[in-house]
Design a protein around this motif. Structure first.
Motif, PDB file in Angstrom:
ATOM      1  N   VAL A  63      32.048  72.269  21.046  1.00 40.78           N
ATOM      2  CA  VAL A  63      33.465  71.467  19.958  1.00 40.78           C
ATOM      3  C   VAL A  63      34.229  70.518  20.731  1.00 40.78           C
ATOM      4  O   VAL A  63      34.667  70.008  20.256  1.00 40.78           O
ATOM      5  CB  VAL A  63      34.641  72.614  19.190  1.00 40.78           C
ATOM      6  N   THR A  64      34.205  70.983  22.315  1.00 36.62           N
ATOM      7  CA  THR A  64      35.669  70.606  23.472  1.00 36.62           C
ATOM      8  C   THR A  64      34.937  68.904  23.817  1.00 36.62           C
ATOM      9  O   THR A  64      35.356  68.137  23.095  1.00 36.62           O
ATOM     10  CB  THR A  64      35.476  71.167  24.194  1.00 36.62           C
ATOM     11  N   ARG A  65      34.062  68.862  23.261  1.00 37.88           N
ATOM     12  CA  ARG A  65      33.448  67.549  23.978  1.00 37.88           C
ATOM     13  C   ARG A  65      32.950  66.811  22.281  1.00 37.88           C
ATOM     14  O   ARG A  65      33.035  65.452  22.398  1.00 37.88           O
ATOM     15  CB  ARG A  65      31.460  67.895  24.481  1.00 37.88           C
ATOM     16  N   TYR A  66      32.646  67.537  21.151  1.00 39.01           N
ATOM     17  CA  TYR A  66      32.966  66.821  19.750  1.00 39.01           C
ATOM     18  C   TYR A  66      33.984  65.872  19.638  1.00 39.01           C
ATOM     19  O   TYR A  66      34.974  64.893  19.946  1.00 39.01           O
ATOM     20  CB  TYR A  66      32.839  67.553  18.738  1.00 39.01           C
ATOM     21  N   PHE A  67      35.145  66.946  19.721  1.00 44.16           N
ATOM     22  CA  PHE A  67      36.445  66.164  20.004  1.00 44.16           C
ATOM     23  C   PHE A  67      36.654  64.902  21.102  1.00 44.16           C
ATOM     24  O   PHE A  67      37.460  64.379  21.058  1.00 44.16           O
ATOM     25  CB  PHE A  67      37.842  67.250  20.023  1.00 44.16           C
ATOM     26  N   ALA A  68      37.039  65.583  22.285  1.00 46.27           N
ATOM     27  CA  ALA A  68      36.668  64.519  23.519  1.00 46.27           C
ATOM     28  C   ALA A  68      35.779  63.224  23.058  1.00 46.27           C
ATOM     29  O   ALA A  68      36.427  61.519  23.878  1.00 46.27           O
ATOM     30  CB  ALA A  68      36.402  64.513  25.048  1.00 46.27           C
ATOM     31  N   GLY A  69      34.497  63.274  22.414  1.00 48.51           N
ATOM     32  CA  GLY A  69      33.323  62.182  22.288  1.00 48.51           C
ATOM     33  C   GLY A  69      34.299  60.883  21.288  1.00 48.51           C
ATOM     34  O   GLY A  69      34.265  60.085  21.247  1.00 48.51           O
ATOM     35  N   GLN A  70      34.876  62.193  20.221  1.00 48.65           N
ATOM     36  CA  GLN A  70      35.898  61.066  19.198  1.00 48.65           C
ATOM     37  C   GLN A  70      37.515  60.516  19.215  1.00 48.65           C
ATOM     38  O   GLN A  70      37.810  60.010  18.806  1.00 48.65           O
ATOM     39  CB  GLN A  70      35.476  61.750  18.021  1.00 48.65           C
ATOM     40  N   GLU A 313      45.413  51.515  17.508  1.00 48.41           N
ATOM     41  CA  GLU A 313      44.666  50.744  16.920  1.00 48.41           C
ATOM     42  C   GLU A 313      43.867  50.169  17.149  1.00 48.41           C
ATOM     43  O   GLU A 313      42.758  50.313  16.949  1.00 48.41           O
ATOM     44  CB  GLU A 313      45.955  49.849  15.933  1.00 48.41           C
ATOM     45  N   ARG A 314      43.806  50.035  18.577  1.00 51.12           N
ATOM     46  CA  ARG A 314      42.726  48.958  19.056  1.00 51.12           C
ATOM     47  C   ARG A 314      41.835  50.988  19.425  1.00 51.12           C
ATOM     48  O   ARG A 314      40.446  50.231  19.396  1.00 51.12           O
ATOM     49  CB  ARG A 314      43.215  49.156  20.837  1.00 51.12           C
ATOM     50  N   GLU A 315      42.130  51.968  19.411  1.00 51.60           N
ATOM     51  CA  GLU A 315      41.189  53.182  19.913  1.00 51.60           C
ATOM     52  C   GLU A 315      40.386  53.578  18.586  1.00 51.60           C
ATOM     53  O   GLU A 315      39.384  53.049  18.924  1.00 51.60           O
ATOM     54  CB  GLU A 315      42.140  54.032  20.709  1.00 51.60           C
ATOM     55  N   HIS A 316      41.530  53.053  17.679  1.00 51.27           N
ATOM     56  CA  HIS A 316      40.886  53.641  16.191  1.00 51.27           C
ATOM     57  C   HIS A 316      39.935  52.097  16.014  1.00 51.27           C
ATOM     58  O   HIS A 316      38.072  52.849  15.515  1.00 51.27           O
ATOM     59  CB  HIS A 316      41.636  53.389  15.271  1.00 51.27           C
ATOM     60  N   GLY A 317      40.188  51.069  16.465  1.00 51.08           N
ATOM     61  CA  GLY A 317      38.518  50.481  16.508  1.00 51.08           C
ATOM     62  C   GLY A 317      37.763  50.329  16.799  1.00 51.08           C
ATOM     63  O   GLY A 317      36.967  50.105  16.354  1.00 51.08           O
ATOM     64  N   GLU A 318      37.541  50.739  18.281  1.00 50.94           N
ATOM     65  CA  GLU A 318      36.838  51.021  19.001  1.00 50.94           C
ATOM     66  C   GLU A 318      35.606  52.077  18.446  1.00 50.94           C
ATOM     67  O   GLU A 318      34.710  52.081  17.987  1.00 50.94           O
ATOM     68  CB  GLU A 318      37.119  51.741  20.082  1.00 50.94           C
ATOM     69  N   VAL A 319      36.650  53.402  18.173  1.00 53.84           N
ATOM     70  CA  VAL A 319      35.510  54.676  17.654  1.00 53.84           C
ATOM     71  C   VAL A 319      35.371  54.028  15.885  1.00 53.84           C
ATOM     72  O   VAL A 319      33.925  54.369  15.632  1.00 53.84           O
ATOM     73  CB  VAL A 319      36.454  56.012  17.283  1.00 53.84           C
ATOM     74  N   ARG A 320      35.254  53.452  14.834  1.00 47.87           N
ATOM     75  CA  ARG A 320      35.228  52.954  14.085  1.00 47.87           C
ATOM     76  C   ARG A 320      33.698  51.982  14.646  1.00 47.87           C
ATOM     77  O   ARG A 320      32.842  52.281  13.518  1.00 47.87           O
ATOM     78  CB  ARG A 320      36.097  51.883  12.920  1.00 47.87           C
ATOM     79  N   SER A 321      33.227  51.123  15.655  1.00 52.77           N
ATOM     80  CA  SER A 321      32.516  50.025  15.581  1.00 52.77           C
ATOM     81  C   SER A 321      31.239  51.745  16.341  1.00 52.77           C
ATOM     82  O   SER A 321      30.389  50.727  15.741  1.00 52.77           O
ATOM     83  CB  SER A 321      32.883  49.265  16.308  1.00 52.77           C
ATOM     84  N   ARG A 322      31.722  52.406  16.838  1.00 50.72           N
ATOM     85  CA  ARG A 322      30.707  53.034  17.988  1.00 50.72           C
ATOM     86  C   ARG A 322      30.095  54.124  17.001  1.00 50.72           C
ATOM     87  O   ARG A 322      29.300  54.353  17.586  1.00 50.72           O
ATOM     88  CB  ARG A 322      31.657  53.910  18.996  1.00 50.72           C
ATOM     89  N   GLU A 323      31.013  54.493  15.955  1.00 49.49           N
ATOM     90  CA  GLU A 323      30.625  56.218  15.782  1.00 49.49           C
ATOM     91  C   GLU A 323      30.019  55.619  14.101  1.00 49.49           C
ATOM     92  O   GLU A 323      30.121  56.426  13.459  1.00 49.49           O
ATOM     93  CB  GLU A 323      31.172  57.143  15.545  1.00 49.49           C
TER      94      GLU A 323
END
Length: 553
Positions: A63-70, A313-323
Motif C-alpha cells: 500500500v505504501t509503495r502504491y501511494f508513493a508510486g502514484q 498541476e505539472r505532477e498531475h499531468g505527468e501521472v496522468r500520462s504515465r499511469e
C-alpha cells in the motif's frame, strides 16, 4: 486523588463519552459525544483508498509503495496540536491506520498502558506496553460510523499477523514478496510438514525450496523450484477459466474505477492548493499597502502558494500520462483482449512477482512437496485449493548437473556447426540469434561454446603448431595416441605420467612431447587404472548427490 481521577475517566470511557484526539479521518462531535467522519472529502477518500488497496495487495508495504508510486499523500494528525497535515506515505502510518479499531466503528480505550520503572530508588522512566484485545479496558462496537466493518478489521489483523516472517512459527506464511519463487510461503515439506523457505543461489539467482527442520545430522531436503513453479502455474491457469465476457467487462470497470480514484485524489489535492492560494491572495489584498513589512510577507506567501499550484498541476499531468488515468478506446479494447487471455497477463513483463503470488493465493491454500526416488527421481506436488479439493502431479527431479546440462537440441546444433568448421565466435552468435540458452539459462559466449566442445571431445587442430605423429616408426606412442587406444582423455594420460602409473620411454622437455611404449602388460595395467578411475568418479558423484539432497554433510 490521581486514582480517583483515573477512575472517573475510565467510567466515562466505558460509556463511550470520553473525548480524546481522534485519528485522521474522524472528528469528535460534542453534541452526540461520538466520533464522526471528517468533513474534508479528500481526507475521507485517502483513508478509504488505504483499506481498498490493502484488500487488493494484502500488505502494508505494498500500500505504501502504491501511494508513493502514484504521488499521493496521506493525512496525519498531530496529537499535541490536533492539527491535520498531509505527509508522504510511510509504512508505519499505513500500519497505524490498519491496526486502529476506530476506523472499524469501535470506541476503544485502554489498548496500552504505561508502567513506571525504579531508577536509583525513584520512579523516573515510563514504559508503554500494548495490551492484547482480550484485556482492553473498553471496546464498544458499532459506536460510530466506520470506514470498514468489524469483521473486515479482524480479517485485516489476521492478515497482518500472517504477513510477519517468523521462523519460530512453522505455519506462518508471510506476505507475498518480490522474489520470483512462486510458492514462497505456500510450500510445505511432505516429510515433516514444516514450512519450506526460499533460497536464491548462484549468479542466475536460481530459486530452491529448503526445509530447514532437523532430521538427523543435516537439513531435511532441498529441491529446485523452476520446474515446480512452472507446473503449478500451468495447473493454476488451467483451473482459472471464468466466463470471458463477464470477466472482461469486470476488469474494464475495475480499471476505470481505480484510475478515477487516483485522478479524484489529485483533483482534490489541486482544489485544496488553489483554495490556499486564493486565501493568501485575499489576505494580501486586505492588508494596508502602506504597511510594507506585513505586505511583503503576505506577498511572499501568495507567491509560494501559486508556485505550489503550478508544481502540482505539472505532477498531475505527468501521472496522468504515465499511469493512463484517462483510458482511450484503444486502451479499453486492449484491456478486454487481455482479460480474455489470462496466460498473457500472467506472463507479461509488467506483472510483478508479488502480483502473481497474490493471484495464486486467491485459489491455492497450501502446496505440499514430497521427494520420490522410486521408480525415478521426481517431486510429488499436492495442491490444496481454497475449496478443499486436492490436485496431485509429479514433476521430474533431475540431479544438480543434469538440470544445468546443455539441452540435446542445442548440443546437436553445436556439433553441426563444428562440423561445418565454424569458429566459436560464429557458433555463439548463431545460438544467440536463434534464442537458445545454456543449461544455466544464460546467453552463449565464446568460453561457453569452448567448454561444451571440450566436454564432448570436439577439438580443433592448432594452427600455430605442427603436431607430431601419434605413433613413431619404432612403435612409441604420443599422449594423444595412448588416450585414443584406451578411450580416455589426454589429461588423464598426463596425470598417469605425473603419478608414475605410466613411465615414458622418452621424457620430453619444453616444446618436446613424451613418448610411451605400450606392450600388452602395460596396456592391461592402464585398463585397470582406467576402471579404478571410473569407480572413483562414480563414488564421488553419488556422495555429491547425497549432500545435495541433505542426507549427509
Amino acid at each position: 486523588m490521581r486514582l480517583g481521577l483515573y477512575g472517573g475517566r475510565l467510567n466515562m470511557a466505558r460509556r463511550g463519552a470520553l473525548s480524546f484526539c481522534p485519528p485522521a479521518g474522524f472528528e469528535w462531535d460534542v453534541a452526540t459525544a461520538r466520533f464522526r467522519f471528517d468533513p474534508d472529502e479528500q481526507v475521507q477518500r485517502a483513508i478509504r483508498l488505504v483499506f481498498e488497496r490493502f484488500r487488493l495487495d494484502g500488505s502494508a508495504y505494498a500500500v505504501t509503495r502504491y501511494f508513493a508510486g502514484q504521488g499521493l499523500e496521506l493525512p496525519a494528525k498531530d496529537l499535541a496540536s490536533k492539527v491535520l497535515r498531509w505527509v508522504d506515505p510511510r509504512a508505519s502510518q499505513v500500519l497505524f491506520i490498519l491496526h486502529n479499531p476506530i476506523y472499524a466503528g469501535a470506541y476503544v480505550y485502554g489498548r496500552s498502558e504505561e508502567r513506571m520503572a525504579l531508577v536509583d530508588g525513584k520512579l523516573r522512566r515510563r514504559y508503554k506496553k500494548k495490551l492484547p484485545q482480550a484485556v482492553w479496558k473498553t471496546c464498544l462496537r458499532e459506536h460510530h460510523p466506520g470506514y470498514i466493518g468489524w469483521d473486515e478489521f479482524m480479517a485485516n489483523q489476521r492478515k497482518l499477523h500472517d504477513n510477519r516472517t517468523n521462523q519460530s512459527v512453522p505455519f506462518q506464511r508471510g506476505a507475498a514478496r518480490e522474489g520470483h519463487a512462486l510458492l514462497q510461503g505456500l510450500a510445505l515439506c511432505g516429510r515433516c510438514a514444516h514450512r519450506m523457505c526460499v533460497h536464491y543461489c548462484g549468479a542466475s539467482r536460481r530459486a530452491v525450496y529448503q526445509c530447514r527442520s532437523s532430521r538427523g545430522a543435516g537439513a531435511c531436503w532441498v529441491v529446485s523450484g523452476v520446474a515446480i513453479d512452472s507446473a503449478v502455474a500451468e495447473l493454476f491457469l488451467a483451473a482459472l477459466q471464468p466466463p470471458e465476457i463477464e470477466l472482461g467487462l469486470a476488469v474494464l470497470r475495475e480499471t476505470e474505477r481505480q484510475a478515477g480514484e487516483i485522478d479524484g485524489q489529485w483533483k482534490l489535492r489541486l482544489e485544496r492548493s488553489k483554495y490556499e492560494a486564493q486565501l493568501a491572495e485575499r489576505r494580501y489584498k486586505a492588508v494596508d499597502p502602506d504597511n510594507r513589512v506585513v505586505a511583503r510577507t503576505l506577498e511572499s506567501e501568495w507567491n509560494d502558494k501559486l508556485c505550489e499550484v503550478v508544481r502540482l498541476e505539472r505532477e498531475h499531468g505527468e501521472v496522468r500520462s504515465r499511469e493512463k488515468l484517462e483510458l482511450s478506446a484503444d486502451d479499453r479494447a486492449r484491456i478486454l483482449a487481455l482479460a480474455r487471455d489470462l496466460p498473457s497477463v500472467w506472463n507479461a513483463a509488467t506483472t510483478t512477482h508479488a502480483e502473481r503470488k497474490n493471484l495464486l493465493r486467491m485459489l491455492v491454500r497450501e502446496v505440499v512437496l514430497t521427494p520420490v526416488d522410486v521408480p525415478r527421481r521426481a517431486t510429488r506436488v499436492q495442491v490444496l485449493w481454497q475449496t478443499g479439493a486436492v490436485s496431485e502431479l509429479m514433476v521430474p527431479r533431475p540431479g544438480k548437473y543434469i538440470s544445468i546440462a546443455t539441452p540435446a537440441e542445442t548440443l546437436a546444433l553445436v556439433r553441426e556447426l563444428f562440423a561445418c568448421e565454424k569458429t566459436d565466435v560464429e557458433i555463439a552468435a548463431e545460438l544467440n540469434r536463434r534464442g537458445l540458452q545454456t543449461g544455466a539459462k544464460l546467453a552463449w559466449t565464446v568460453g561457453a561454446v569452448r567448454a561444451v566442445r571440450y566436454d564432448h571431445d570436439l577439438y580443433r587442430p592448432s594452427r600455430k603448431s605442427h603436431r607430431a605423429p601419434g605413433q613413431r616408426a619404432d612403435g612409441l606412442c604420443s599422449v594423444q595416441a595412448v588416450a585414443l587406444k584406451l578411450g580416455v582423455r589426454p589429461s588423464l594420460v598426463r596425470q598417469w605420467a605425473r603419478t608414475g602409473v605410466l613411465e615414458p620411454a622418452i621424457v620430453g622437455g619444453p616444446g618436446r612431447p613424451h613418448w610411451f611404449r605400450i606392450d600388452p602388460a602395460i596396456l592391461e595395467r592402464l585398463l585397470e587404472a582406467k576402471r579404478r578411475h571410473w569407480r572413483e568418479q562414480k563414488d564421488a558423484g553419488a556422495l555429491l548427490l547425497l549432500q545435495e539432497e541433505g542426507h549427509c554433510e
